[in-house]
Design a protein around this motif. Sequence first.
Motif, mmCIF file in Angstrom:
data_model
loop_
_atom_site.group_PDB
_atom_site.id
_atom_site.type_symbol
_atom_site.label_atom_id
_atom_site.label_comp_id
_atom_site.label_asym_id
_atom_site.label_seq_id
_atom_site.Cartn_x
_atom_site.Cartn_y
_atom_site.Cartn_z
ATOM 1 N N ARG A 29 0.836 -1.215 0.000
ATOM 2 C CA ARG A 29 0.000 0.000 0.000
ATOM 3 C C ARG A 29 0.867 1.259 0.000
ATOM 4 O O ARG A 29 0.629 2.192 -0.773
ATOM 5 N N HIS A 81 -4.235 6.021 2.583
ATOM 6 C CA HIS A 81 -5.405 5.559 3.355
ATOM 7 C C HIS A 81 -6.708 5.776 2.595
ATOM 8 O O HIS A 81 -7.767 5.922 3.190
ATOM 9 N N THR A 104 -8.625 4.382 -1.378
ATOM 10 C CA THR A 104 -8.459 3.778 -2.698
ATOM 11 C C THR A 104 -8.425 4.977 -3.633
ATOM 12 O O THR A 104 -9.438 5.647 -3.823
ATOM 13 N N VAL A 133 -6.369 -0.360 -4.109
ATOM 14 C CA VAL A 133 -5.060 0.268 -3.986
ATOM 15 C C VAL A 133 -4.088 -0.425 -4.934
ATOM 16 O O VAL A 133 -3.321 0.219 -5.636
ATOM 17 N N LYS A 193 -7.760 -0.365 0.974
ATOM 18 C CA LYS A 193 -7.060 0.564 1.871
ATOM 19 C C LYS A 193 -6.891 0.018 3.278
ATOM 20 O O LYS A 193 -6.255 0.635 4.123
#
Length: 413
Positions: A115, A136, A138, A242, A254
């Motif tokens: 991420r 934090h 998408t 993500v 996320k």
Amino acid sequence: SPRRCLASASLAPAATTAMASASAAWSLLACLIVAALVLPPGAAGARVGAKGGDGDCSADNPTTSPRVRQRDRPMSLSARVGIAQNMTTAHWRAVEEAEANGDTGARAAWKWGLRQRVWDAMEASNISVFPRPAHHRTPNFAGAEAAAAQVIKLDEFKRARIVQVNTDQQLVPIRLATLIAGKTLLVLQPRMQSGLFLKLDPSKIDPSNYSRAVTQVGMKYFGAPVGLDEELKVDLIVIGSVAVDPASGARIGKGEGHTDLGYGVLRWMGAVDDSTPVVTIVHGSQVVDTIDSGRMLVYDVPVDFVCTPMRTLRAERPLSKPTGIYWEHLSPQRLAAMPILQALRSKLELELGEALPVGKCEILPPKPLRNRNLGVRGKGRRSDVPHGPQGRGQTAGGGNGTTTEADGGHAAD
């Protein structure tokens, strides 16, 4: 920190004079005020006395990430990205430590490294667009309209009568296209805090209001709540991501689990099954080949199609889809953050006459930095959404990238 402040005040040696005693009292009062302002709501309750699958959630195992103190003055984008990167790194390390100590049931710390790489790259390349930073979320990205056009070309979209689309900002174009095509739009309510799904029937909305109806405020205004006992058949699901691996369809969101839970509820309702296609809309930079499908969890929703601005990819060897709600994997902290799931759980326990299993404790991820709290205003205008029983003078934006401050960052992300 507030907790350290409270600890030092409560452990201070007994005052030897009235003045010292008064000073200590004022110090404690000040700490209490700071704690109330800075600590996340319900943090103390989540840390103490929450029952996990293996017993109490230890006070040594934080169950929520610390809130970043946000300034009233506008920040530069680079400053906001820096704060978000620090939040992600701190959370990633906390999850790794908790997993190593056996303090959490989630075995997905590895996802946070991926991420962070994707979020950092999208910001560094200026691919991400409002709301920013991408961390934090998408992420919304330049070219979301072109990616939506790829979805519209799919036979699965052309045949669909009911399309479920998440409320991510980059999905505004496909939500609008769904209404324009005369299809019923089903949306998962942001963070599932006030309900589960809203249904928008294009035949009951004036076409001139379609662009408003697909915004955060517009969906609440024009949408009708969907009951858990309502019979419906969803023909297509469109979600954000993500990162996604088209080889297996493995998808990483996320980290808050809303998409997985939304799918689990639809599966429990009988509205979807294994044959219901799932599509994700992403930028090309979010397509990766580094997701180990063997480490994906039973409740992770894979995708069948990956649509980018330039192409559509079909999952070569799609993973199995979840079959419902996995209560044994839902932590006390996640349940506490979603009252609607608590209500559903209570309903099922009453019907079954027994308690449902509870997952182990977990460390909830940080919320994205809110642009309104950072002195950043989104593009948009005051809308002329018709006055009605659901509100007056609501704020709504146009298509992708024209979101108002009221919409900014409040999507399911």
